[in-house]
Scaffold this motif. Structure first.
Motif, PDB file in Angstrom:
ATOM      1  N   LEU A  31      -7.073  28.195  12.181  1.00  0.00           N
ATOM      2  CA  LEU A  31      -6.484  27.868  10.915  1.00  0.00           C
ATOM      3  C   LEU A  31      -5.646  26.445  10.938  1.00  0.00           C
ATOM      4  N   ARG A  32      -4.737  26.478  11.739  1.00  0.00           N
ATOM      5  CA  ARG A  32      -3.896  25.212  12.093  1.00  0.00           C
ATOM      6  C   ARG A  32      -4.549  24.079  12.444  1.00  0.00           C
ATOM      7  N   LEU A  33      -5.600  24.459  13.388  1.00  0.00           N
ATOM      8  CA  LEU A  33      -6.383  23.176  14.012  1.00  0.00           C
ATOM      9  C   LEU A  33      -7.074  22.406  12.779  1.00  0.00           C
ATOM     10  N   TYR A  34      -7.688  23.546  11.941  1.00  0.00           N
ATOM     11  CA  TYR A  34      -8.511  22.852  10.858  1.00  0.00           C
ATOM     12  C   TYR A  34      -7.562  22.279   9.887  1.00  0.00           C
ATOM     13  N   GLY A  38      -7.434  18.060   8.923  1.00  0.00           N
ATOM     14  CA  GLY A  38      -7.545  17.566   7.547  1.00  0.00           C
ATOM     15  C   GLY A  38      -8.549  18.567   6.902  1.00  0.00           C
ATOM     16  N   LEU A  39      -9.277  19.415   7.439  1.00  0.00           N
ATOM     17  CA  LEU A  39     -10.450  20.136   6.896  1.00  0.00           C
ATOM     18  C   LEU A  39      -9.909  21.107   5.772  1.00  0.00           C
ATOM     19  N   ASP A  59     -14.360  30.260   1.324  1.00  0.00           N
ATOM     20  CA  ASP A  59     -15.641  29.406   1.563  1.00  0.00           C
ATOM     21  C   ASP A  59     -15.533  28.238   2.356  1.00  0.00           C
ATOM     22  N   ARG A  60     -14.672  27.340   2.479  1.00  0.00           N
ATOM     23  CA  ARG A  60     -14.607  26.493   3.064  1.00  0.00           C
ATOM     24  C   ARG A  60     -14.341  26.594   4.603  1.00  0.00           C
ATOM     25  N   LEU A  61     -13.703  27.688   4.870  1.00  0.00           N
ATOM     26  CA  LEU A  61     -13.416  27.995   6.396  1.00  0.00           C
ATOM     27  C   LEU A  61     -14.827  28.626   6.794  1.00  0.00           C
ATOM     28  N   LYS A  62     -15.526  29.333   6.072  1.00  0.00           N
ATOM     29  CA  LYS A  62     -16.993  29.925   6.540  1.00  0.00           C
ATOM     30  C   LYS A  62     -18.120  28.917   6.864  1.00  0.00           C
ATOM     31  N   ALA A  63     -17.863  27.959   5.859  1.00  0.00           N
ATOM     32  CA  ALA A  63     -18.628  26.501   6.111  1.00  0.00           C
ATOM     33  C   ALA A  63     -18.307  25.960   7.481  1.00  0.00           C
ATOM     34  N   PHE A  72     -21.390  21.254  15.630  1.00  0.00           N
ATOM     35  CA  PHE A  72     -20.864  20.099  15.009  1.00  0.00           C
ATOM     36  C   PHE A  72     -19.495  19.914  15.674  1.00  0.00           C
ATOM     37  N   THR A  73     -18.833  18.722  15.508  1.00  0.00           N
ATOM     38  CA  THR A  73     -17.646  18.693  16.125  1.00  0.00           C
ATOM     39  C   THR A  73     -16.788  18.398  14.780  1.00  0.00           C
ATOM     40  N   LEU A  74     -15.241  18.669  15.147  1.00  0.00           N
ATOM     41  CA  LEU A  74     -14.315  18.802  14.128  1.00  0.00           C
ATOM     42  C   LEU A  74     -14.638  17.344  13.203  1.00  0.00           C
ATOM     43  N   ALA A  75     -14.606  16.183  14.026  1.00  0.00           N
ATOM     44  CA  ALA A  75     -14.650  14.884  13.236  1.00  0.00           C
ATOM     45  C   ALA A  75     -16.059  15.005  12.493  1.00  0.00           C
ATOM     46  N   GLU A  76     -17.173  15.418  12.959  1.00  0.00           N
ATOM     47  CA  GLU A  76     -18.357  15.535  12.175  1.00  0.00           C
ATOM     48  C   GLU A  76     -18.337  16.342  10.798  1.00  0.00           C
ATOM     49  N   ILE A  77     -17.735  17.415  11.049  1.00  0.00           N
ATOM     50  CA  ILE A  77     -17.443  18.395   9.858  1.00  0.00           C
ATOM     51  C   ILE A  77     -16.614  17.794   8.918  1.00  0.00           C
ATOM     52  N   ALA A  78     -15.493  17.082   9.427  1.00  0.00           N
ATOM     53  CA  ALA A  78     -14.617  16.322   8.344  1.00  0.00           C
ATOM     54  C   ALA A  78     -15.578  15.219   7.573  1.00  0.00           C
ATOM     55  N   LEU A  79     -16.573  14.679   8.336  1.00  0.00           N
ATOM     56  CA  LEU A  79     -17.154  13.653   7.577  1.00  0.00           C
ATOM     57  C   LEU A  79     -18.138  14.155   6.437  1.00  0.00           C
ATOM     58  N   LEU A  80     -18.745  15.408   6.868  1.00  0.00           N
ATOM     59  CA  LEU A  80     -19.586  16.141   5.944  1.00  0.00           C
ATOM     60  C   LEU A  80     -18.784  16.604   4.821  1.00  0.00           C
TER      61      LEU A  80
END
Length: 154
Positions: A31-34, A38-39, A59-63, A72-80
């Motif tokens: 959770l803290r990492l996300y 900035g996710l 819902d966002r955490l599930k996604a 997907f990497t966190l950077a890719e997820i951030a973009l999406l």
């Protein structure tokens, strides 16, 4: 920016870190990492400084978890998520991302095919593959999957 609670309904709609983690199947560390990436962001904090998250965060955490499971990497997820959050579509960036994901998927599928070629005979009782010194990884792989130690019977 966090909003201030004004109604009892707002207060009841918020989730504590522990409730959110349990509901989403994530650890506090994740959770803290996300949050650091900035996710996600807490909607508010209690007077004691505890984070409180809105109902949409689940819902966002599930996604996020689903996208992580897909590789997907966190950077890719951030973009999406940014694309979704802001309603703008950076088609060239998404095209590059999709291309990179396809490459990752193809690489993973190729690696799985190699492993399958070694594991499939063992699954039907052919232990001959275990005789090959270069294939000791098969025994280690099967042991790791089973959570125990596989016995070399061949």
């Amino acid at each position: 920016m966090m909003k201030t609670l004004t109604t009892a309904h707002d207060f009841k709609a918020l989730q504590t870190t522990s409730v959110l983690c349990k509901s989403a199947g994530v650890t506090r560390g994740q959770l803290r990492l996300y949050e650091d990436a900035g996710l996600i962001a807490p909607q508010s904090r209690t007077e004691a400084g505890y984070r409180q998250y809105g109902s949409d965060t689940l819902d966002r955490l599930k996604a996020i978890r689903h996208l992580k499971d897909l590789g997907f990497t966190l950077a890719e997820i951030a973009l999406l998520l940014s694309e979704r959050d802001h309603g703008t579509l950076d088609a060239p960036a998404l095209e590059r991302l999709a291309g990179a994901v396809v490459v990752k998927i193809d690489e993973r599928m190729a690696a799985l095919h190699v492993i399958r070629a070694y594991v499939a005979p063992v699954a039907v009782g052919d232990m001959g593959v275990l005789q090959d010194e270069d294939c000791n990884f098969v025994l280690a792989f099967l042991s790791a999957l089973s959570g125990g130690t596989a016995q070399k019977r061949a």
